[in-house]
Enzyme design. Structure first.
Site, PDB file in Angstrom:
ATOM      1  N   LYS A  32       0.809  -1.210   0.000  1.00 34.80           N
ATOM      2  CA  LYS A  32       0.000   0.000   0.000  1.00 34.80           C
ATOM      3  C   LYS A  32       0.853   1.276   0.000  1.00 34.80           C
ATOM      4  O   LYS A  32       0.602   2.190  -0.791  1.00 34.80           O
ATOM      5  CB  LYS A  32      -0.884  -0.117   1.250  1.00 34.80           C
ATOM      6  CG  LYS A  32      -1.291   1.073   1.971  1.00 34.80           C
ATOM      7  CD  LYS A  32      -2.089   0.633   3.194  1.00 34.80           C
ATOM      8  CE  LYS A  32      -1.195   0.409   4.394  1.00 34.80           C
ATOM      9  NZ  LYS A  32      -0.973   1.635   5.159  1.00 34.80           N
ATOM     10  N   ASP A 224      -3.594   8.207   3.803  1.00 36.72           N
ATOM     11  CA  ASP A 224      -3.167   6.866   4.192  1.00 36.72           C
ATOM     12  C   ASP A 224      -3.987   6.416   5.402  1.00 36.72           C
ATOM     13  O   ASP A 224      -4.480   7.240   6.170  1.00 36.72           O
ATOM     14  CB  ASP A 224      -1.673   6.920   4.540  1.00 36.72           C
ATOM     15  CG  ASP A 224      -1.072   5.535   4.646  1.00 36.72           C
ATOM     16  OD1 ASP A 224      -1.696   4.575   4.161  1.00 36.72           O
ATOM     17  OD2 ASP A 224       0.031   5.412   5.206  1.00 36.72           O
TER      18      ASP A 224
END
Length: 799
Positions: A32, A224
């Site tokens: 990610k 995030d």
DNA sequence: AAGTAAATTTTTTTT
DNA sequence: AAATTTACTT
């Protein structure tokens, strides 16, 4: 575009999606952070986006730093005039507010102070006293939690108070304290952590111009760990992307572990609703862990009801089994961990190791054990550098000099070092402050002003001391002005604060070892200031902001051979070898979460996070005895242990352990019972359940009943969030059960007794029903779950 | 007013 | 058990 070649198809898809909202659902270890960083580089390199127009938001400084590092490395060699802004939510807000807070017209100026948790608590204590309450009746910590929770849901004190049920005196009191707290902060020109978000959101809501300005500035925004956003953070994101809609969020609902900070998992689950035309990319290939570790993680998390079905897969080999160790007490647990680390690192010196625990308080024994074996370690969290008293004192002087309305900073240093200002003087000062409804600093000015000579009851000695103090602060204020245009606007002022306040004199004249350590710490502060000056210096204010917003979490050193930290701090990190320690009921899951099914699910997600940190080897340990508040208690194995695939675990305990019992108990009866508890008709073929998992209503009901005998005097009714009525009923039921007198003959097995059973081994008596020959006992056997036994036939022994 | 002894509390997790 | 707060002596 060679940086794209290292990505898989899905990752490339996420990177190449440029305009419009994008949701990246990224499982643990699916790359990610890679996607975010490459995406930023891609925007700059291929789409000519100015770095200046990119904003990436993270939750921790640590994550921000890491991302910044990676991006800088990838962009090296390119001549860029600006850098993307990579920031935490909180520092982003500070940045915005330092510019535009005056637009809000709430009385705040650009030189506002940031109050950390400690400062907030002091304000609350003051407010409690002022309102005539007692800190013994109303715990300041509890008040702060209530206030913070309310704020993070986007509620203010008026809304809080309007919801007060008049019968609820405590809540009414908290409402009044809330109001006083807000007033005090406003008077001090101070913002607490939550205010940073609140005021920014309010500013953006109020001023379309400001909103437009930042929409224009941040053309591409990335968030995030989006599953951890709370309503305020969501609102912020919404306003910042209002025009351009170029929002990319990355997260994993299975890793949502900040519910206590009002994080709302629905933000990520409903992203497509909140941002129409959103595109979704799922990253399901795990690059981090062995198949065995993934199986373990999946086996645990699959016990959660509220979750998006996601199947993580990997090309990685099966790898080693999980290694399990049951220790006798916390010391032997730590000793085991230390010796395993020693052994492992002798063969694999390059492997980084992490020891993960639920609470910071657990770190101590591990530190000691590692030190004894001379293994270097690095501890994240716990006591931060900026939390040390001497650092806070000097910072308080600086904060006061930057904002003389900062009452908390003033009261911290007015008599530090001691200059003869005692209780009497401070009380008089407090009275003046209250009468004039002003700040301490103004109160001091008034007391010292010639116009009021003789009006106040302060001794000449105190007047002298107050004048000295005023002189010191005024000196610092002047110094800040002088230095602001020089090469060293931060370090010179810091040095002045240490010298001119008499602080270094105080420490030098005391020749203790402790004073020397504190002096060394102050030297480190000066070093930090010098570093700050050397970099592109944003001045003293930013230095102080940095101190307020940095927790030692960002001091994580990826090169340290061994890292000790909480599971929360470990999120986003990975280690070849992980020790997950203290897997006991009451610790992990934490006692505070055990009674609430939703909180228990969060604990389970936390366990999931912990397991998925491991790349190659995962050790799990627990202890049968543990000290709580200094008192020795017996500890039951964590219910999460039951949820692991037992056949993937290797037991290295000495003697008989919980696991050896659990493994030998794979009878049909137990499997059926486990399946029934999960509400299934047939047990999954793969399932290795042997015990109870507490995830069905029946199981929870039983759990409450059983707990009732254990801690009968505990008052757990206060300040609970509104919960499902079913749960309330269960609580009531548990309460009734509790009051029932247990009239059993002496020498029999009463609730709380430790017993031994021929087949199930050691157990704890939870409940006793009936009388005479019909006495039925409910006994919890670690690894076997709860059993109902007829006392007459059970052949129990005292253990 | 300051230092010491005694009593009391503390633990979720973080910006 | 350790840290913090309060009470007591000088």
């Amino acid at each position: 575009m060679e940086y794209l070649s290292s990505l898989n198809d899905k990752q490339v898809k996420a990177v190449k999606h440029i305009d419009g909202p994008l949701l990246v659902l990224a499982g643990a270890g699916s790359g990610k952070t890679r996607v975010i960083t490459v995406r930023i580089v891609h925007l700059i390199a291929e789409h000519d986006v100015l770095p200046h127009n990119i904003l990436a938001v993270t939750f921790t400084n640590k994550a921000a730093g890491e991302m910044r590092e990676r991006i800088t490395a990838m962009l090296i060699g390119r001549k860029l005039k600006s850098a993307p802004l990579i920031s935490t939510f909180h520092s982003l807000c500070v940045r915005i507010l330092r510019q535009d807070i005056e637009e809000l017209q709430e009385g705040y100026t650009r030189s506002f102070t940031i109050y950390d948790t400690d400062d907030s608590l002091k304000v609350i204590k003051g407010a409690i006293k002022d309102l005539g309450f007692d800190t013994k009746q109303i715990a300041p910590r509890q008040v702060l939690n209530a206030i913070s929770g309310s704020k993070n849901r986007g509620e203010d004190h008026e809304l809080f108070s309007s919801r007060v049920d008049y019968a609820d005196e405590k809540r009414a009191a908290i409402g009044r304290i809330f109001k006083a707290y807000e007033e005090r902060l406003n008077n001090a020109n101070a913002l607490d952590f939550d205010d940073l978000l609140i005021k920014t959101v309010r500013l953006l809501r109020k001023s379309p111009e400001t909103r437009a300005k930042y929409n224009d500035r941040f053309k591409y925004i990335l968030v995030d760990e989006y599953q951890d956003t709370n309503p305020l953070q969501f609102a912020l994101v919404k306003y910042l992307t209002e025009q351009q809609q170029n929002i990319c969020v990355v997260g994993d609902d299975a890793q949502s572990i900040y519910g206590f900070r009002m994080a709302d998992i629905r933000n990520i689950l409903d992203f497509e609703k909140h941002f129409p035309n959103a595109k979704t990319v799922m990253l399901e290939q795990n690059y981090r862990s062995t198949q065995t570790i993934l199986d373990a993680a999946d086996s645990v998390i699959s016990n959660n009801r509220g979750r998006k079905e996601k199947k993580l897969w990997t090309d990685n080999p099966d790898g080693d089994q999980l290694i399990y160790f049951q220790a006798f007490d916390a010391d032997s647990e730590a000793k085991f961990v230390a010796s395993q680390i020693y052994d492992h690192r002798r063969l694999n010196p390059k492997d980084k190791v992490a020891v993960l625990y639920r609470t910071n308080a657990q770190s101590r024994v591990f530190e000691e054990a590692l030190r004894r074996m001379r293994i270097g370690y690095n501890m994240v969290g716990g006591f931060s550098f900026y939390e040390r008293a001497e650092i806070r004192d000097i910072v308080a002087y600086l904060k006061l000099s930057l904002n003389t309305f900062d009452d908390i900073a003033l009261s911290r240093v007015i008599n530090t070092p001691a200059r003869g200002l005692g209780k009497a003087t401070l009380e008089e000062l407090e009275r003046v402050r209250k009468d004039l409804d002003c700040s301490y600093w103004e109160a001091i000015e008034t007391v010292l002003s010639e116009d009021f000579e003789g009006t106040f009851s302060v001794t000449p000695r105190a007047v002298k001391s107050l004048k000295l103090f005023r002189g010191i602060v005024n000196g610092l204020i002047a110094k800040i002005g002088e230095c602001s245009k020089t090469e060293r606007p931060v370090s010179d002022v810091v040095i002045a604060a240490i010298e001119q306040t008499g602080y270094s004199y105080m420490l030098k004249s005391d020749n203790s070892e402790e004073s020397e350590a504190r002096l060394a710490n102050l030297e480190e502060l000066v070093n930090a200031a010098v570093d700050y000056d050397r970099q592109e210096s944003d001045g003293l204010r930013d230095f102080i902001d940095h101190a307020a917003l940095s927790s030692d979490t960002d001091k994580f050193d990826r090169n340290a051979p061994v890292t000790l930290m909480t599971v929360h701090s470990a999120k986003g990190l990975e280690f070849p070898v992980v020790f997950l320690v203290g897997l006991e009921d009451g610790i992990f899951p934490h006692a505070r979460s055990i009674n609430d099914p939703l909180e228990l699910e969060e604990e389970r997600r936390l366990a999931y996070v912990a397991i998925t940190r491991a790349e190659k080897k995962l050790f799990i340990t627990h202890s049968t005895r543990r000290r709580v508040y200094g008192a020795e208690t017996t500890a039951e194995p964590s219910q999460f242990l039951n949820e692991l695939p037992l056949d993937l675990i290797k037991d290295v305990s000495r003697g008989n352990s919980w696991l050896s019992f659990a493994k030998s108990s794979t009878t049909l009866e137990n499997k059926r019972a486990a399946a029934a508890l999960r509400g299934e008709t047939h047990a999954k073929p793969k399932s290795t359940y042997t015990g109870k998992t507490y995830n069905s209503n029946e199981a929870i009901a039983e759990f409450f009943k059983s707990k009732s005998g254990k801690d009968s005097n505990e008052d757990r009714s206060k300040e609970s969030k509104p919960k499902k009525s079913g749960i309330e009923k269960l609580r009531e039921f548990a309460g009734k059960d509790r009051k029932e007198p247990v009239a059993a003959p002496a020498g029999r097995f009463l609730p709380g007794a430790h017993v031994r059973h021929a087949k199930y081994g050691k157990g704890l008596v939870l409940r006793r029903e009936g009388s005479g020959d019909n006495v039925k006992l409910t006994v919890s056997f670690p690894g076997f779950g709860q059993k109902k036994l007829i006392e007459k036939f059970a052949k129990l022994e005292t253990a």
